[in-house]
Design a protein around this motif. Structure first.
Motif, short mmCIF file in Angstrom:
data_model
loop_
_atom_site.label_atom_id
_atom_site.label_comp_id
_atom_site.label_asym_id
_atom_site.label_seq_id
_atom_site.Cartn_x
_atom_site.Cartn_y
_atom_site.Cartn_z
N PHE A 119 -1.31 2.17 -9.90
CA PHE A 119 -1.74 1.05 -10.72
C PHE A 119 -2.89 0.29 -10.05
N ALA A 120 -2.78 0.06 -8.75
CA ALA A 120 -3.83 -0.67 -8.03
C ALA A 120 -5.18 0.02 -8.15
N LEU A 121 -5.17 1.33 -8.13
CA LEU A 121 -6.42 2.09 -8.19
C LEU A 121 -7.08 2.04 -9.57
N THR A 122 -6.40 1.46 -10.56
CA THR A 122 -7.02 1.27 -11.87
C THR A 122 -7.80 -0.03 -11.94
N ALA A 123 -7.63 -0.91 -10.96
CA ALA A 123 -8.33 -2.19 -10.95
C ALA A 123 -9.80 -1.98 -10.59
N SER A 124 -10.64 -2.72 -11.23
CA SER A 124 -12.07 -2.64 -10.98
C SER A 124 -12.38 -2.88 -9.51
N GLY A 125 -13.13 -1.98 -8.92
CA GLY A 125 -13.57 -2.14 -7.54
C GLY A 125 -12.58 -1.70 -6.48
N VAL A 126 -11.36 -1.31 -6.85
CA VAL A 126 -10.38 -0.87 -5.86
C VAL A 126 -10.49 0.64 -5.70
N ARG A 127 -10.74 1.07 -4.47
CA ARG A 127 -10.88 2.49 -4.16
C ARG A 127 -9.79 3.01 -3.21
N THR A 128 -9.23 2.10 -2.42
CA THR A 128 -8.28 2.51 -1.39
C THR A 128 -7.16 1.49 -1.28
N VAL A 129 -5.94 2.00 -1.05
CA VAL A 129 -4.79 1.15 -0.76
C VAL A 129 -4.33 1.52 0.64
N VAL A 130 -4.08 0.51 1.46
CA VAL A 130 -3.69 0.74 2.86
C VAL A 130 -2.35 0.07 3.14
N ALA A 131 -1.71 0.54 4.20
CA ALA A 131 -0.46 -0.05 4.68
C ALA A 131 -0.39 0.10 6.18
N SER A 132 0.20 -0.89 6.82
CA SER A 132 0.45 -0.85 8.26
C SER A 132 1.94 -0.72 8.48
N VAL A 133 2.31 0.04 9.48
CA VAL A 133 3.73 0.23 9.77
C VAL A 133 3.93 0.33 11.28
N GLU A 134 5.01 -0.23 11.74
CA GLU A 134 5.35 -0.11 13.16
C GLU A 134 5.93 1.28 13.39
N LEU A 135 5.49 1.91 14.46
CA LEU A 135 5.96 3.27 14.75
C LEU A 135 7.44 3.31 15.09
N SER A 136 8.00 2.16 15.44
CA SER A 136 9.44 2.10 15.71
C SER A 136 10.25 2.12 14.42
N ASN A 137 9.57 2.21 13.27
CA ASN A 137 10.24 2.26 11.96
C ASN A 137 9.88 3.57 11.26
N PRO A 138 10.50 4.69 11.72
CA PRO A 138 10.15 5.99 11.14
C PRO A 138 10.48 6.10 9.65
N ALA A 139 11.45 5.34 9.17
CA ALA A 139 11.78 5.40 7.74
C ALA A 139 10.60 4.88 6.91
N SER A 140 9.94 3.84 7.39
CA SER A 140 8.79 3.30 6.66
C SER A 140 7.60 4.26 6.73
N VAL A 141 7.44 4.94 7.85
CA VAL A 141 6.40 5.97 7.96
C VAL A 141 6.65 7.05 6.90
N ARG A 142 7.91 7.47 6.77
CA ARG A 142 8.27 8.50 5.80
C ARG A 142 8.04 8.03 4.36
N VAL A 143 8.31 6.76 4.08
CA VAL A 143 8.05 6.20 2.75
C VAL A 143 6.59 6.43 2.37
N LEU A 144 5.69 6.08 3.28
CA LEU A 144 4.26 6.22 2.99
C LEU A 144 3.85 7.67 2.84
#
Length: 170
Positions: A119-144
């Motif tokens: 959905f975000a990529l349909t917004a005018s001018g949006v080309r990339t979505v980013v996320a930061s994750v702590e490496l101590s949280n492997p479940a969140s790495v897997r989500v991404l």
């Protein structure tokens, strides 16, 4: 996975979830610890309280490209939240998410992340979505990773992931 957006409420619907924009009343209830019968027993989590506390200083986060509640379609319970940190900077938006402990391990975070990213990529001018994750949280790495994000950089104890949409020509 496909997502659709209803024109009346800007809800995003996936196979198992509805991603609905927060209301100011819901943010107030979260901050006041006022329980709703439509919340999972362990909602809100700490991250949800933080987001609710920031809406006053970031009103754009309550808009179509802001933060949303994650709701199970089969029972209507709020089980987390996900959001875009609007407005974009140089064509990039950051995404954040959280699912309550009782609903983790079901793939909800990846499903919601993929839908909101598309959905975000349909917004005018949006080309990339980013996320930061702590490496101590492997479940969140897997989500991404499951949502189609690719690791972009790693430094110290965290990694940055990104999802870049197709080139659009005007």
């Amino acid at each position: 996975m496909t997502s659709s957006c209803t024109s009346t409420q800007l809800d995003l619907t996936t196979d198992r979830l509805v991603l609905r924009p927060w209301t100011t009343d819901e943010a107030t209830a979260v901050l006041a610890d006022t329980r709703s019968s439509h919340w999972a027993a362990d909602f809100p989590a700490d991250g949800d309280r933080v987001i609710a506390s920031l809406f006053e200083s970031h009103p754009d986060w309550l808009g179509a490209h802001g933060h949303r509640l994650v709701i199970e379609r089969d029972n209507g319970l709020v089980v987390g939240s996900i959001g875009l940190f609007w407005p974009p900077t140089d064509g990039t938006l950051e995404i954040g998410y959280g699912i309550v402990e009782s609903r983790r391990g079901r793939g909800y975070a990846s499903e919601a992340t993929r839908a909101l990213t598309e959905f975000a990529l349909t917004a005018s001018g949006v080309r990339t979505v980013v996320a930061s994750v702590e490496l101590s949280n492997p479940a969140s790495v897997r989500v991404l990773e499951k949502a189609g994000f690719r690791r972009w950089t790693t430094e110290d104890d965290s990694a940055r992931f990104r999802f870049t949409g197709p080139e659009r020509h005007g």
